[in-house]
Scaffold this motif. Structure first.
Motif, short mmCIF file in Angstrom:
data_model
loop_
_atom_site.label_atom_id
_atom_site.label_comp_id
_atom_site.label_asym_id
_atom_site.label_seq_id
_atom_site.Cartn_x
_atom_site.Cartn_y
_atom_site.Cartn_z
N MET A 496 0.83 -1.20 0.00
CA MET A 496 0.00 0.00 0.00
C MET A 496 0.87 1.26 0.00
O MET A 496 0.55 2.24 -0.69
CB MET A 496 -0.94 -0.01 1.21
CG MET A 496 -2.11 -0.97 1.08
SD MET A 496 -3.44 -0.63 2.26
CE MET A 496 -2.60 -0.88 3.81
N ASN A 497 1.96 1.24 0.75
CA ASN A 497 2.84 2.41 0.79
C ASN A 497 3.55 2.64 -0.54
O ASN A 497 3.78 3.78 -0.95
CB ASN A 497 3.86 2.27 1.92
CG ASN A 497 3.29 2.65 3.27
OD1 ASN A 497 2.30 3.39 3.34
ND2 ASN A 497 3.88 2.15 4.34
N ARG A 499 2.25 2.00 -3.41
CA ARG A 499 1.23 2.59 -4.28
C ARG A 499 1.00 4.06 -3.92
O ARG A 499 0.86 4.91 -4.80
CB ARG A 499 -0.08 1.80 -4.16
CG ARG A 499 -0.01 0.41 -4.79
CD ARG A 499 -1.23 -0.41 -4.47
NE ARG A 499 -1.17 -1.73 -5.11
CZ ARG A 499 -1.86 -2.78 -4.71
NH1 ARG A 499 -2.68 -2.69 -3.65
NH2 ARG A 499 -1.75 -3.93 -5.36
N VAL A 553 -5.08 2.38 -4.48
CA VAL A 553 -4.25 1.98 -3.33
C VAL A 553 -4.73 0.65 -2.77
O VAL A 553 -3.93 -0.22 -2.40
CB VAL A 553 -4.27 3.07 -2.24
CG1 VAL A 553 -3.57 2.58 -0.97
CG2 VAL A 553 -3.61 4.35 -2.74
N LEU A 554 -6.05 0.46 -2.70
CA LEU A 554 -6.64 -0.75 -2.12
C LEU A 554 -6.82 -1.86 -3.15
O LEU A 554 -7.34 -2.93 -2.81
CB LEU A 554 -7.99 -0.40 -1.49
CG LEU A 554 -7.94 0.65 -0.37
CD1 LEU A 554 -9.35 1.06 0.03
CD2 LEU A 554 -7.18 0.11 0.83
N ASN A 555 -6.40 -1.60 -4.38
CA ASN A 555 -6.53 -2.58 -5.48
C ASN A 555 -7.98 -2.92 -5.79
O ASN A 555 -8.27 -3.98 -6.37
CB ASN A 555 -5.75 -3.86 -5.15
CG ASN A 555 -5.23 -4.57 -6.39
OD1 ASN A 555 -5.03 -3.95 -7.43
ND2 ASN A 555 -5.01 -5.87 -6.28
N TYR A 603 -8.87 -8.14 2.01
CA TYR A 603 -7.49 -7.81 2.36
C TYR A 603 -6.51 -8.61 1.52
O TYR A 603 -5.47 -8.09 1.11
CB TYR A 603 -7.27 -8.05 3.85
CG TYR A 603 -8.24 -7.28 4.71
CD1 TYR A 603 -8.09 -5.92 4.92
CD2 TYR A 603 -9.36 -7.91 5.27
CE1 TYR A 603 -9.00 -5.20 5.69
CE2 TYR A 603 -10.27 -7.20 6.03
CZ TYR A 603 -10.09 -5.85 6.23
OH TYR A 603 -11.01 -5.15 6.97
N ILE A 606 -5.96 -6.92 -1.76
CA ILE A 606 -5.03 -5.78 -1.83
C ILE A 606 -3.67 -6.25 -2.34
O ILE A 606 -3.01 -5.57 -3.11
CB ILE A 606 -4.89 -5.12 -0.44
CG1 ILE A 606 -6.22 -4.50 -0.01
CG2 ILE A 606 -3.79 -4.05 -0.46
CD1 ILE A 606 -6.20 -3.92 1.38
#
Length: 692
Positions: A496-497, A499, A553-555, A603, A606
């Motif tokens: 996530m970071n 992205r 970010v969360l796909n 989750y 992601i």
């Protein structure tokens, strides 16, 4: 020195420090071959040496340099003095040895990276490094030791905000009522910064050690003149071993026996008072109340004291024609402790002083144990027992305040070379108290800075060049052992970071601290609360509710709808406003899919949009029912799923629709909305009853 392992920069600074000491002592230290002579210089510039101040320049750099040189000389490794540039402008506050904490430092990084958390270790590295080394990693013990230093006022904490001002930080005028006269006075009052500077600079001028039995002793608080325009009275009292009272209009009260006599003498001198008036009360306390052997604490305002003494003589009337004032009421005293500048009353008090010239301190106000320890201990010994002489001020969210408004003219004095005792020391005249002020070189400033609020590039340049900056990035490796039903949390945070950094910048990453509670509770429920209450709101703030980028970010753009945290709303402009609407409106609106927070697949998605849960959670007993054209399932982990023709659907909207049909309220007993699990359980139960 470089050959011994010292970095070139450190070796160069050591060489410059030795040159400075050579100039100070009048000897070419590089030309000295006798180890004993160098050892004598080491002692001279040590912390208890005759020239401690010179050795402590630049926070101990010269002292460390001469010690290192002695060690090299003893090993026959005497270095040639390197050619170094002595341009003072290049000698910034980062010129410190590797082992010495910087006087001014700022911990900066995105939210949740442990900046405030780390201030405990940084503080102990300054105030109690031995304890930190002995208990490194033992968080509870470190926190307890930090708390002890807080209680002893060795460390203080303040948070900057947009309304924080110079008057809060340095000093300002505060209205205080004089309990004697009832008049309102505006007095200069120190802020948190000046208070801790005063504490750090406090020296014991008179330091008598006595073993007094304080049980049964009467302890008095007394003011010796007004600080602003009668400070000469205090100086006279310290020099002549006495205390003076200004109440009494210069009258001699040697023959009085009680309050009535005091009132009568005032009357004989043309002054009318009753026994309840404060001048009578003050004179009564000084002449008749005080006894030889009593303890006197001399206050400085209502939050500090500057001397402690023991009464050695009876009342005397001392005419003061030459001084032309009314401080004629006198008693002899032996001074036991005198502090310059004044020290905080918390050292011996449980409360602040009242604004009265003289009164008896009750047992609920004075801490006899602290007073006894202070009087029976030499100041140098007390430093070992009660804590270090250094002080630490932690400034949380330092970048949220208006630096020029808060520090004012003191921003220059913050620089280490401009601190008191250094060769280039500076001082200023404070605007309210009209006192000369400088910042001591044993005060450490530790700031924290959230880079998502303001980047380093936007920080006040005057602050940037006077502080050492230590980056506190996200540390996914601290979560390496945290796995929630197949989801590796360290990989989740890292991806996530990456992205966020690609879409925005590295200053808006997510910190590892948000996910640390999963170490103790690695459950989907805890992960759901973290995402719903912290991560998603933070992403909304970062991207200014640009839902497309949040989905990236969360796909979510590659996941099945049931596993998406953010979904396109079914409403559109035509539905909301009609076909004739010609105004400006967003073509696409978005909605939070509350079901996704409870789904482990959301989750997993992601990390990999095609990932599925490795361990399928079984359906709970009596947890499946067909109703309203849908198949409802409740799993053993209380997750609720809804299927339409074997295709899983977003559950909550359908559950709300079925709840209306079944007459079930969407609200719980407290008036809040049911979440998917709560509403699903009730719908399944009611559907079973309706179909049997």
């Amino acid at each position: 020195m470089i050959e011994s392992g010292k970095k070139p920069k450190t070796a160069g600074e050591y060489a410059r420090f030795i040159e400075d000491l050579s100039q100070h002592c009048g000897k070419d230290i590089y030309g000295i071959q006798d180890v004993g002579e160098i050892g004598a210089l080491v002692k001279r510039y040590s912390s208890d040496g005759a020239d401690y101040i010179e050795g402590n320049q630049y926070h101990g750099g010269p002292r460390a340099a001469i010690k290192q040189y002695l060690a090299f000389h003893a090993l026959d490794q005497v270095p040639e003095p390197p050619s170094v540039t002595t341009n003072q402008s290049s000698h910034t506050m980062t010129d410190t040895t590797d082992s010495i904490p910087p006087l001014n430092q700022i911990l900066y990084g995105p939210p949740g990276t442990g900046k405030t958390h780390s201030t405990i270790e940084e503080t102990l590295a300054i105030l109690d490094p031995d304890f930190l080394e002995a208990h490194n990693g033992e968080r509870d013990k470190l926190r307890t030791r930090f708390g002890e230093l807080e209680l002893s006022k060795h460390v203080r904490f303040v948070t900057f905000h947009q309304s924080f001002s110079y008057e809060d930080f340095v000093e300002g005028l505060r209205a205080e009522a004089d309990e004697a006269s009832g008049q309102l006075r505006f007095l200069p009052t120190p802020g948190v910064f000046k208070s801790i500077c005063d504490d750090a600079a406090t020296k014991v001028v008179v330091d008598e050690v006595v073993d007094l039995d304080l049980s049964g002793k009467t302890i008095w608080k007394m003011s010796l003149g007004n600080r602003s325009d009668e400070n000469y009275v205090y100086d006279e009292c310290i020099d002549r071993d006495r205390i003076l009272l200004g109440w009494g209009s210069g009258i001699d009260f040697s023959k009085v026996k009680n309050k009535a006599d005091i009132v009568a003498i005032f009357h004989d001198n043309g002054i009318e008072y009753s026994t309840g008036d404060y001048p009578v009360t003050a004179v009564n306390a000084f002449v008749l109340g005080m006894q030889v052997g009593d303890i006197v604490v001399v206050s400085d305002g209502n939050s500090k004291f500057r001397a402690i003494g023991v009464l050695t003589g009876n009342y005397e009337h001392v005419p003061r024609e030459q001084e032309d004032d009314e401080f004629t009421q006198s008693r002899a005293v032996q001074w036991l402790k005198v502090f310059d500048p004044s020290t905080a009353c918390s050292a011996i008090m449980n409360k602040k002083f009242m604004m009265k010239a003289i009164y008896r301190l009750g047992s609920d106000v004075i801490d006899l144990d602290k007073l006894r320890q202070l009087l029976s201990t030499k100041a140098s010994d007390a430093q070992v027992q009660q804590g270090p002489h250094a002080r630490v001020l932690i400034i949380d969210e330092i970048n949220r305040g208006n630096i020029s408004r808060i520090f004012g003219e003191l921003i220059t004095l913050v620089e280490p070379s401009k601190r008191a005792g250094n060769r280039e020391a500076l001082s200023v005249m404070l605007p309210y108290s009209k006192k000369t002020f400088s910042i001591p070189n044993n005060l450490y400033l530790i700031g924290t800075m959230n880079t998502s609020d303001r980047s380093l590039t936007g920080l006040d340049i005057a602050l940037r060049r006077r502080f050492v900056f230590k980056e506190m990035p996200p540390r996914p490796e601290l979560l390496a052992d945290v796995v929630v039903q197949g989801v590796a949390i360290d990989k989740l945070l890292e991806l996530m970071n990456r992205r966020i950094e690609a879409l925005l910048d590295r200053e808006h990453c997510l910190g590892h601290a948000y996910f640390l509670p999963l170490k103790d509770d690695p459950s989907v429920e805890r992960l759901a609360r973290i995402f719903e209450q912290q991560i998603l709101p933070l992403l909304k703030e970062y991207f200014f509710e640009d839902w497309n980028r949040i989905r990236w970010v969360l796909n979510d753009h590659r996941k099945a709808p049931v596993n998406c945290f953010v979904l396109p709303s079914e409403s559109n402009v035509a539905t909301l406003f009609g076909d004739e609407f010609e105004g400006r409106a967003q073509e696409q609106t978005w909605a939070i899919n509350e079901d996704a927070f409870d789904r482990i697949e959301a989750y997993l998605g992601i990390l990999d949009s095609a990932a599925v849960a490795k361990h399928m959670v079984p359906i709970a007993q009596d947890g499946s029912v067909e109703y309203g054209g849908y198949r409802l399932q409740r799993l053993t982990d209380f997750t609720v799923k809804v299927y339409d023709k074997d295709v899983e659907q977003v559950a909550l909207p359908i559950l709300k629709e079925l709840a209306i049909k079944l007459g079930i309220s969407h609200l719980n007993r407290k008036g809040g909305k049911h979440n998917t699990r709560q509403l699903g359980a009730q719908v399944i139960k009611a559907a079973k009853q309706a179909t049997t």
